[in-house]
Write a protein that holds these residues in place. Structure first.
Motif, PDB file in Angstrom:
ATOM      1  N   TYR A   2       0.836  -1.197   0.000  1.00 55.40           N
ATOM      2  CA  TYR A   2       0.000   0.000   0.000  1.00 55.40           C
ATOM      3  C   TYR A   2       0.878   1.256   0.000  1.00 55.40           C
ATOM      4  CZ  TYR A   2      -3.671  -3.229   1.732  1.00 55.40           C
ATOM      5  OH  TYR A   2      -4.548  -4.263   1.899  1.00 55.40           O
ATOM      6  N   GLU A   3       1.847   1.264   0.921  1.00 56.76           N
ATOM      7  CA  GLU A   3       2.700   2.441   1.042  1.00 56.76           C
ATOM      8  C   GLU A   3       3.603   2.594  -0.185  1.00 56.76           C
ATOM      9  OE1 GLU A   3       4.336   3.810   4.856  1.00 56.76           O
ATOM     10  OE2 GLU A   3       3.645   1.895   5.662  1.00 56.76           O
TER      11      GLU A   3
ATOM     12  N   CYS B  21       1.651   4.276  -2.855  1.00 59.71           N
ATOM     13  CA  CYS B  21       1.465   5.708  -2.558  1.00 59.71           C
ATOM     14  C   CYS B  21       2.743   6.496  -2.817  1.00 59.71           C
ATOM     15  CB  CYS B  21       1.023   5.882  -1.107  1.00 59.71           C
ATOM     16  SG  CYS B  21      -0.643   5.269  -0.748  1.00 59.71           S
TER      17      CYS B  21
ATOM     18  N   THR C  65       3.559   9.568  -5.381  1.00 62.52           N
ATOM     19  CA  THR C  65       4.215  10.802  -4.927  1.00 62.52           C
ATOM     20  C   THR C  65       5.435  11.109  -5.781  1.00 62.52           C
ATOM     21  OG1 THR C  65       3.468  10.411  -2.650  1.00 62.52           O
ATOM     22  CG2 THR C  65       5.333  11.918  -2.958  1.00 62.52           C
TER      23      THR C  65
ATOM     24  N   CYS D 230       1.505  14.753   0.231  1.00 57.72           N
ATOM     25  CA  CYS D 230       1.341  13.402  -0.312  1.00 57.72           C
ATOM     26  C   CYS D 230       1.823  12.341   0.677  1.00 57.72           C
ATOM     27  CB  CYS D 230       2.099  13.269  -1.626  1.00 57.72           C
ATOM     28  SG  CYS D 230       1.394  14.186  -3.008  1.00 57.72           S
TER      29      CYS D 230
ATOM     30  N   SER E  77      -0.414   9.602   2.650  1.00 57.19           N
ATOM     31  CA  SER E  77      -0.144   8.169   2.537  1.00 57.19           C
ATOM     32  C   SER E  77      -0.061   7.518   3.903  1.00 57.19           C
ATOM     33  CB  SER E  77       1.167   7.950   1.768  1.00 57.19           C
ATOM     34  OG  SER E  77       1.114   8.536   0.496  1.00 57.19           O
TER      35      SER E  77
ATOM     36  N   SER F  77      -3.437   7.291   5.564  1.00 49.57           N
ATOM     37  CA  SER F  77      -4.352   6.329   4.945  1.00 49.57           C
ATOM     38  C   SER F  77      -4.127   4.902   5.432  1.00 49.57           C
ATOM     39  CB  SER F  77      -4.213   6.397   3.421  1.00 49.57           C
ATOM     40  OG  SER F  77      -2.920   5.975   3.019  1.00 49.57           O
TER      41      SER F  77
END
Length: 301
Positions: free
Chosen positions: A187-188, A191, A195, A222, A226, A229
């Protein structure tokens, strides 16, 4: 139908004697090498002195390594390392903290700005943050290969079962798997890649580097977005449970406000005569506020 993904990747690519070559190190090296080439392109685009980029590399590397090591020693086991200070120098035994590395970079860039470029810290950060998203994404992929920094359990079909007894498994034991968990590393990483793409677009297509602090401000928002989230699906790290407790609203305030100021202030001042000189000679409090935003976005889980 897929219920979950069983992740059995070995952290090591191969072994040379007693030394392991790991995916984490390879991912970091690739990210750093590509990042350096991007910064070289930026240097040529702006016609900057070549010696400055060599100095930036040295300052950044020293700040990262020293800060990451001291961060680990002083944040996680201060009693042990203060009683055995020689152990601090044994970096090869492991123990680096990203939040310490971030603080080390901030300090390094302060001295770099004073001694080498004679420009504001924002000028340097506008360039450093462009490839940072890529490097951060590569590091998260390394975390995936290390079976670490995953999220809470989930019943979603893309949940990963990681090996909980990784060291014993690599020694020949049967693997003990975790419950299917959120692959927050992916996920990261996604993100951070977004970015990275935004920062590259701003710099090379929109020439946002002419508006000091704009790229840095966008990067900050950003990155914080991230982290926010995925925050609720990640276990709280040790550092938050011990020496850095804080309320979520405080985290939002100390990160978003300086990031917003870094984003808006340069845009409003660029149209004014003498704005570059005023920005270079800005008070140190301005730089501290801006870099505090960067630090808090990385440290705050």
């Amino acid at each position: 139908m897929l219920d979950f993904i069983t992740w059995t990747a070995d952290p090591a690519i191969f072994t040379i004697g007693s030394r392991e070559i790991r995916w984490y190190g390879l991912a970091f090296a690739i990210g750093f090498a590509i990042g350096y080439m991007i910064v070289e392109r930026m240097w040529k685009k702006e016609g900057l002195p070549p010696a400055w980029i060599d100095s930036l590399l040295i300052y950044t590397m020293l700040g990262t390594v020293i800060g990451a090591r001291l961060g680990h020693c002083l944040f996680y086991a201060p009693e042990y390392y203060l009683a055995n200070p020689i152990e601090i120098f044994k970096i090869w035994e492991g123990g680096l903290a990203s939040h310490g590395g971030t603080l080390g970079i901030i300090i390094a860039i302060y001295f770099y700005s004073k001694r080498v470029s004679h420009k504001s810290m924002l000028w340097a950060f506008d360039k450093l943050v462009v490839p940072t998203g890529l490097v951060a994404a590569m590091i998260r992929l390394g975390n995936l290969m290390n079976h670490e920094i995953y999220g809470h359990s989930t019943d979603l079909p893309w949940g990963f079962r990681f090996i909980d007894n990784l060291h014993a498994w690599r020694m020949g034991a049967e693997p003990i798997f975790t419950a299917p968990s959120h692959p927050t590393q992916l996920y990261e990483a996604a993100c951070y890649l977004v970015t990275f793409a935004i920062c590259m677009w701003l710099y090379f297509k929109k020439e946002a580097w002419k508006k000091q602090g704009l790229i840095f401000g966008v990067f900050m928002i950003c990155v914080f977005g991230s982290r926010l989230s995925v925050q609720n699906i990640r276990p709280k790290p040790m550092i938050q449970k011990t020496i850095l407790p804080r309320h979520r609203s405080i985290k939002f305030f100390i990160t978003i406000l300086p990031a917003f100021l870094a984003l808006v202030k340069p845009v409003s001042t660029m149209a004014k005569p003498g704005c570059i000189k005023n920005t270079i000679n800005a008070p140190i409090s301005t730089h501290i506020v801006s870099t505090a935003a960067y630090f808090s976005s990385i440290v705050v889980p």
